[in-house]
Design a protein around this motif. Structure first.
Motif, PDB file in Angstrom:
ATOM      1  N   ALA A   1       0.811  -1.217   0.000  1.00 13.34           N
ATOM      2  CA  ALA A   1       0.000   0.000   0.000  1.00 13.34           C
ATOM      3  C   ALA A   1       0.846   1.270   0.000  1.00 13.34           C
ATOM      4  CB  ALA A   1      -0.944  -0.002   1.200  1.00 13.34           C
ATOM      5  N   ILE A   2       1.950   1.288   0.735  1.00  3.08           N
ATOM      6  CA  ILE A   2       2.747   2.511   0.840  1.00  3.08           C
ATOM      7  C   ILE A   2       3.325   2.931  -0.513  1.00  3.08           C
ATOM      8  CG2 ILE A   2       4.833   3.517   1.847  1.00  3.08           C
ATOM      9  CD1 ILE A   2       4.231   1.980   4.405  1.00  3.08           C
ATOM     10  N   PRO A   3       4.065   2.071  -1.226  1.00  2.00           N
ATOM     11  CA  PRO A   3       4.579   2.512  -2.539  1.00  2.00           C
ATOM     12  C   PRO A   3       3.482   2.756  -3.566  1.00  2.00           C
ATOM     13  CG  PRO A   3       5.074   0.185  -2.166  1.00  2.00           C
ATOM     14  CD  PRO A   3       4.562   0.720  -0.881  1.00  2.00           C
ATOM     15  N   THR A   4       2.407   1.961  -3.506  1.00  2.00           N
ATOM     16  CA  THR A   4       1.302   2.180  -4.445  1.00  2.00           C
ATOM     17  C   THR A   4       0.633   3.523  -4.205  1.00  2.00           C
ATOM     18  OG1 THR A   4       0.890  -0.208  -4.549  1.00  2.00           O
ATOM     19  CG2 THR A   4      -0.862   1.245  -5.324  1.00  2.00           C
ATOM     20  N   SER A   5       0.415   3.863  -2.946  1.00  2.00           N
ATOM     21  CA  SER A   5      -0.205   5.152  -2.614  1.00  2.00           C
ATOM     22  C   SER A   5       0.679   6.314  -3.060  1.00  2.00           C
ATOM     23  CB  SER A   5      -0.461   5.237  -1.103  1.00  2.00           C
ATOM     24  OG  SER A   5      -1.309   4.197  -0.670  1.00  2.00           O
ATOM     25  N   TYR A   6       1.979   6.162  -2.847  1.00  2.00           N
ATOM     26  CA  TYR A   6       2.906   7.219  -3.262  1.00  2.00           C
ATOM     27  C   TYR A   6       2.903   7.389  -4.781  1.00  2.00           C
ATOM     28  CZ  TYR A   6       7.284   9.738  -3.995  1.00  2.00           C
ATOM     29  OH  TYR A   6       8.229  10.657  -4.394  1.00  2.00           O
TER      30      TYR A   6
ATOM     31  N   ARG B   1      -5.328   8.317 -12.690  1.00  2.00           N
ATOM     32  CA  ARG B   1      -6.596   8.510 -11.984  1.00  2.00           C
ATOM     33  C   ARG B   1      -7.528   7.328 -12.188  1.00  2.00           C
ATOM     34  NH1 ARG B   1      -4.806  10.861  -8.364  1.00  2.00           N
ATOM     35  NH2 ARG B   1      -6.955  10.974  -7.591  1.00  2.00           N
ATOM     36  N   LEU B   2      -7.454   6.705 -13.359  1.00  2.00           N
ATOM     37  CA  LEU B   2      -8.282   5.527 -13.600  1.00  2.00           C
ATOM     38  C   LEU B   2      -7.888   4.392 -12.666  1.00  2.00           C
ATOM     39  CD1 LEU B   2     -10.369   3.938 -15.234  1.00  2.00           C
ATOM     40  CD2 LEU B   2      -8.552   3.404 -16.885  1.00  2.00           C
ATOM     41  N   LEU B   3      -6.584   4.205 -12.491  1.00  2.00           N
ATOM     42  CA  LEU B   3      -6.106   3.150 -11.600  1.00  2.00           C
ATOM     43  C   LEU B   3      -6.522   3.429 -10.159  1.00  2.00           C
ATOM     44  CD1 LEU B   3      -4.476   0.543 -11.434  1.00  2.00           C
ATOM     45  CD2 LEU B   3      -2.410   1.931 -11.131  1.00  2.00           C
ATOM     46  N   PHE B   4      -6.424   4.691  -9.753  1.00  2.00           N
ATOM     47  CA  PHE B   4      -6.851   5.057  -8.397  1.00  2.00           C
ATOM     48  C   PHE B   4      -8.348   4.807  -8.220  1.00  2.00           C
ATOM     49  CE2 PHE B   4      -8.524   8.268  -5.441  1.00  2.00           C
ATOM     50  CZ  PHE B   4      -7.818   7.923  -4.297  1.00  2.00           C
TER      51      PHE B   4
ATOM     52  N   ILE C   1      -4.907   1.995   0.690  1.00  2.00           N
ATOM     53  CA  ILE C   1      -4.510   3.004  -0.294  1.00  2.00           C
ATOM     54  C   ILE C   1      -5.364   4.248  -0.163  1.00  2.00           C
ATOM     55  CG2 ILE C   1      -4.487   3.493  -2.783  1.00  2.00           C
ATOM     56  CD1 ILE C   1      -3.639   0.591  -3.220  1.00  2.00           C
ATOM     57  N   PHE C   2      -6.653   4.076   0.052  1.00  2.00           N
ATOM     58  CA  PHE C   2      -7.556   5.211   0.214  1.00  2.00           C
ATOM     59  C   PHE C   2      -7.124   6.114   1.374  1.00  2.00           C
ATOM     60  CE2 PHE C   2     -11.400   6.870   2.369  1.00  2.00           C
ATOM     61  CZ  PHE C   2     -11.810   7.766   1.394  1.00  2.00           C
TER      62      PHE C   2
ATOM     63  N   TYR D   1      -9.012   1.136  -7.694  1.00  2.00           N
ATOM     64  CA  TYR D   1      -8.700   0.705  -6.335  1.00  2.00           C
ATOM     65  C   TYR D   1      -9.827   1.089  -5.377  1.00  2.00           C
ATOM     66  CZ  TYR D   1      -3.889  -0.943  -6.878  1.00  2.00           C
ATOM     67  OH  TYR D   1      -2.776  -1.681  -7.202  1.00  2.00           O
ATOM     68  N   ILE D   2     -10.284   2.330  -5.482  1.00  2.00           N
ATOM     69  CA  ILE D   2     -11.333   2.791  -4.573  1.00  2.00           C
ATOM     70  C   ILE D   2     -12.644   2.065  -4.857  1.00  2.00           C
ATOM     71  CG2 ILE D   2     -12.600   4.801  -3.770  1.00  2.00           C
ATOM     72  CD1 ILE D   2      -9.574   4.670  -3.078  1.00  2.00           C
ATOM     73  N   SER D   3     -12.923   1.799  -6.130  1.00  2.00           N
ATOM     74  CA  SER D   3     -14.148   1.075  -6.478  1.00  2.00           C
ATOM     75  C   SER D   3     -14.142  -0.340  -5.914  1.00  2.00           C
ATOM     76  CB  SER D   3     -14.312   1.017  -7.998  1.00  2.00           C
ATOM     77  OG  SER D   3     -14.390   2.320  -8.554  1.00  2.00           O
ATOM     78  N   ALA D   4     -12.951  -0.909  -5.759  1.00  2.00           N
ATOM     79  CA  ALA D   4     -12.856  -2.266  -5.214  1.00  2.00           C
ATOM     80  C   ALA D   4     -13.371  -2.348  -3.788  1.00  2.00           C
ATOM     81  CB  ALA D   4     -11.411  -2.747  -5.276  1.00  2.00           C
ATOM     82  N   MET D   5     -13.392  -1.204  -3.084  1.00  2.00           N
ATOM     83  CA  MET D   5     -13.931  -1.190  -1.727  1.00  2.00           C
ATOM     84  C   MET D   5     -15.428  -1.465  -1.724  1.00  2.00           C
ATOM     85  SD  MET D   5     -11.898   2.163  -0.265  1.00  2.00           S
ATOM     86  CE  MET D   5     -12.841   2.158   1.259  1.00  2.00           C
TER      87      MET D   5
END
Length: 278
Positions: A88-93, A104-107, A154-155, A110-114
């Motif tokens: 999560a740390i490197p992905t968030s960065y 932004r699509l990838l982000f 990540i969120f 990730y958020i939609s997966a929640m």
């Protein structure tokens, strides 16, 4: 004005006090039951024990293999939380600081997966773990746990990293620090509150998780604490070992209560700051 203020505070606190009693009384009753014999539980289920005996804890620990299940739960919880942070740390960065096509699509993905219920992935995960020879394996379960909490982590972490001034990274880059050095030596220490919040929330989730452990673990020596308690609960229907069941429940909740009590302020602070910053 003074009386009105006191009255309004009292009105607000009454529902909170009632709710606290409704939550705490069953826990208090469970703790008392853990120190009672079966005869005492049947004779006086709501009263205090005649003498505080630890025989139920000894029985649960030795005869029902709670010791092995506690060890497995610690391994799964610790390893799952560590793997989550490592991803999560490197992905968030990368999602917050680096601009690339599809960022932004990838982000958003990730958020939609929640929002996707984890139950939808249980059957595919079962066959995937079976093909990888990770079925009935606490390390395989740890990987599943880590991936399941990655979107939430990540969120939260991107919200904290977004508030860190970019000038700090620019100054470090001018001094010759690599992107990896900037991440681990500057961004990560400044995101400590968010990291602690994510870690504690994930650890509580992993410690209490039941359904995925039930599906992916099959042998008793690999059972986590939740599965061991379920096994004791099923046995209690025939053996009436209620004191042993209460003792195992106390063993399960004490680490969570202690962990939350120690880090309560940081968890509340982290969730509040993350919500405001996000």
């Amino acid at each position: 004005m003074q009386k009105g203020s006191i009255f309004s505070r009292t009105i607000v606190r009454i529902p909170l006090i009632i709710w606290s009693l409704a939550v705490l009384y069953p826990i208090f009753w469970m703790v008392l039951g853990a120190f009672k014999s079966n005869a005492e539980i049947y004779a006086n289920p709501w009263g205090l024990p005649e003498s505080f005996s630890f025989s139920n804890f000894v029985n649960a620990w030795s005869n029902y293999n709670i010791d092995t299940s506690v060890f497995n739960s610690f391994i799964v919880t610790g390893l799952g939380a560590t793997l989550t942070l490592a991803m999560a740390i490197p992905t968030s960065y990368a999602l917050e600081r680096m601009r690339f096509r599809g960022n932004r699509l990838l982000f958003t993905l990730y958020i939609s997966a929640m929002m996707i219920p984890m139950v939808l992935g249980w059957i595919p995960l079962f066959f995937l773990l079976m093909q990888l020879n990770l079925l009935d394996n606490i390390f395989g379960l740890s990987i599943v746990y880590a991936v399941s909490q990655l979107p939430f982590s990540i969120f939260v972490l991107t919200s904290f990293m977004a508030t860190i001034p970019k000038s700090l990274e620019e100054a470090a880059a001018i001094d010759g620090m690599s992107p990896y050095g900037i991440l681990w030596k500057i961004i990560t220490p400044l995101s400590t509150t968010g990291i602690i919040t994510v870690t504690i929330m994930n650890m509580i989730q992993f410690w209490n998780e039941y359904f995925m452990a039930l599906i992916f673990l099959q042998t008793e020596e690999n059972y986590t604490l939740a599965l061991a308690i379920d096994y004791i609960s099923n046995e209690t229907q025939y053996t009436n070992a209620w004191g042993t069941l209460f003792a195992s429940l106390v063993i399960a909740i004490v680490p969570v209560i202690v962990l939350y009590a120690i880090f309560q302020r940081r968890i509340v602070k982290g969730m509040t700051e993350g919500a405001i910053k996000g």
